[in-house]
Design a protein around this motif. Sequence first.
Motif, PDB file in Angstrom:
ATOM      1  N   SER A 232       0.953  -1.208  -0.113  1.00 41.16           N
ATOM      2  CA  SER A 232       0.188   0.099  -0.083  1.00 41.16           C
ATOM      3  C   SER A 232       0.739   1.292  -0.155  1.00 41.16           C
ATOM      4  N   ASN A 233       0.370   2.288  -0.495  1.00 40.87           N
ATOM      5  CA  ASN A 233       1.270   3.627  -0.549  1.00 40.87           C
ATOM      6  C   ASN A 233       1.068   4.295   0.845  1.00 40.87           C
ATOM      7  N   THR A 234       2.178   4.918   1.175  1.00 43.76           N
ATOM      8  CA  THR A 234       2.070   5.600   2.670  1.00 43.76           C
ATOM      9  C   THR A 234       2.863   6.841   2.616  1.00 43.76           C
ATOM     10  N   THR A 235       3.026   7.846   3.390  1.00 42.43           N
ATOM     11  CA  THR A 235       3.858   8.812   3.593  1.00 42.43           C
ATOM     12  C   THR A 235       4.875   8.755   4.843  1.00 42.43           C
ATOM     13  N   GLY A 236       5.778   9.454   4.664  1.00 39.20           N
ATOM     14  CA  GLY A 236       6.739   9.451   5.737  1.00 39.20           C
ATOM     15  C   GLY A 236       7.446  10.867   5.868  1.00 39.20           C
ATOM     16  N   THR A 242      20.198  15.437   8.284  1.00 37.77           N
ATOM     17  CA  THR A 242      20.843  14.130   8.102  1.00 37.77           C
ATOM     18  C   THR A 242      20.932  13.272   6.934  1.00 37.77           C
ATOM     19  N   GLY A 243      19.888  13.645   6.156  1.00 35.97           N
ATOM     20  CA  GLY A 243      19.436  12.852   4.983  1.00 35.97           C
ATOM     21  C   GLY A 243      18.638  11.804   5.306  1.00 35.97           C
ATOM     22  N   VAL A 244      18.262  11.290   6.657  1.00 29.27           N
ATOM     23  CA  VAL A 244      17.406  10.358   6.936  1.00 29.27           C
ATOM     24  C   VAL A 244      16.154  10.441   6.392  1.00 29.27           C
ATOM     25  N   ILE A 245      15.676   9.097   5.891  1.00 28.84           N
ATOM     26  CA  ILE A 245      14.234   8.874   5.303  1.00 28.84           C
ATOM     27  C   ILE A 245      13.597   7.868   6.021  1.00 28.84           C
ATOM     28  N   GLN A 246      12.423   8.417   6.409  1.00 24.89           N
ATOM     29  CA  GLN A 246      11.606   7.309   7.161  1.00 24.89           C
ATOM     30  C   GLN A 246      10.256   7.312   6.755  1.00 24.89           C
ATOM     31  N   PHE A 247       9.471   6.012   6.736  1.00 24.43           N
ATOM     32  CA  PHE A 247       8.171   5.749   6.624  1.00 24.43           C
ATOM     33  C   PHE A 247       7.936   4.178   7.060  1.00 24.43           C
ATOM     34  N   ALA A 248       6.469   4.066   7.091  1.00 26.44           N
ATOM     35  CA  ALA A 248       6.082   2.916   7.809  1.00 26.44           C
ATOM     36  C   ALA A 248       5.223   2.283   6.716  1.00 26.44           C
ATOM     37  N   VAL A 249       4.945   1.307   6.368  1.00 23.58           N
ATOM     38  CA  VAL A 249       4.294   0.424   5.364  1.00 23.58           C
ATOM     39  C   VAL A 249       3.456  -0.796   5.965  1.00 23.58           C
ATOM     40  N   GLN A 250       2.128  -0.881   5.463  1.00 24.74           N
ATOM     41  CA  GLN A 250       1.291  -2.064   5.642  1.00 24.74           C
ATOM     42  C   GLN A 250       1.327  -3.115   4.531  1.00 24.74           C
ATOM     43  N   GLN A 251       0.590  -4.156   4.651  1.00 24.55           N
ATOM     44  CA  GLN A 251       0.820  -5.261   3.523  1.00 24.55           C
ATOM     45  C   GLN A 251      -0.509  -6.118   3.828  1.00 24.55           C
ATOM     46  N   SER A 252      -0.657  -6.837   2.914  1.00 23.58           N
ATOM     47  CA  SER A 252      -1.959  -7.937   2.909  1.00 23.58           C
ATOM     48  C   SER A 252      -1.317  -9.242   2.588  1.00 23.58           C
ATOM     49  N   LEU A 253      -0.077  -9.229   2.620  1.00 23.90           N
ATOM     50  CA  LEU A 253       0.577 -10.701   2.429  1.00 23.90           C
ATOM     51  C   LEU A 253       0.322 -11.791   3.344  1.00 23.90           C
ATOM     52  N   PHE A 254       0.334 -11.208   4.714  1.00 23.28           N
ATOM     53  CA  PHE A 254       0.126 -11.824   5.946  1.00 23.28           C
ATOM     54  C   PHE A 254      -1.232 -12.050   6.394  1.00 23.28           C
ATOM     55  N   SER A 255      -1.832 -13.115   6.972  1.00 25.29           N
ATOM     56  CA  SER A 255      -3.028 -12.820   7.454  1.00 25.29           C
ATOM     57  C   SER A 255      -3.172 -11.999   8.659  1.00 25.29           C
TER      58      SER A 255
END
Length: 267
Positions: A232-236, A242-255
Amino acid sequence: MKKLSYLLVLFFLAVAIQSCRDNHTEPFYDGEPVLHFQKESAEVNATDVGFTDYVVEFGTIAPVAAGTTVTLVKKGGDAVEGTDYEVLGGNTTQVAAGAVNGSFTVRVFGAGLSPDTAKTLVLGLQSSQIANAVYNQEITLSMRMKCPLPSNFPLTYNVSVYAFNEDAPSHTQTLVPVPGTDNQFTIASSWGPNFVAWATNTPSYANQYLYPGVITINCGDVTFTTSAAYGSNTTGTYDPTTGVIQFAVQQSLFSTQFTTNITLTPQ
């Protein structure tokens, strides 16, 4: 003989069709000139320390008979003239006799804009000499701030991954610039090539379900989009210091649903 007659019929039919074409029987516009915009909306990004000029094009369908004055008018939106934008050369222009189009140049200033929420400017056309068309009577400009990335923006990152309240296998990723852009990059794997094998404790899943995507950076904001059916798409966030990039993802691969936090730190 029947075959010859059939061919003669086809020949005369082709001649008739060509005759109609030569006589210009296809539909064409023969009315008076009318004003309309060439498009209904556009996005305009300007840097936080600069501006972007956007050309607003309009047409008249038919040639104007004499020099005609056309005025660009604000019809709505929260953008403020003199602060967020200005119309270069003024908001009136002359359309020369015989011409079928014209344009205005809107200069958008980035300093007062936001990368998160766009300001809008709704414009219309007026003329005492030409009527307005029944379509494309407004154009909406969506204005955002855009922060250019540094010329030495790093492309190689150490990626740390966190899920299930513990650290997942880390990995290294190289960002590949998307052609034609200056702030978009493809990434081969967001959560890493060994994440699914680690999460399921199944080594055979190594290098499968990589969760690829495109990272878009604008000022301190990050957008991650993926073509993976299970993603799924997300934002971060992006820290320009510092150049650090952060984001969190969700998924439907696992139950079971869970969040995977991803941190990219330049090498």
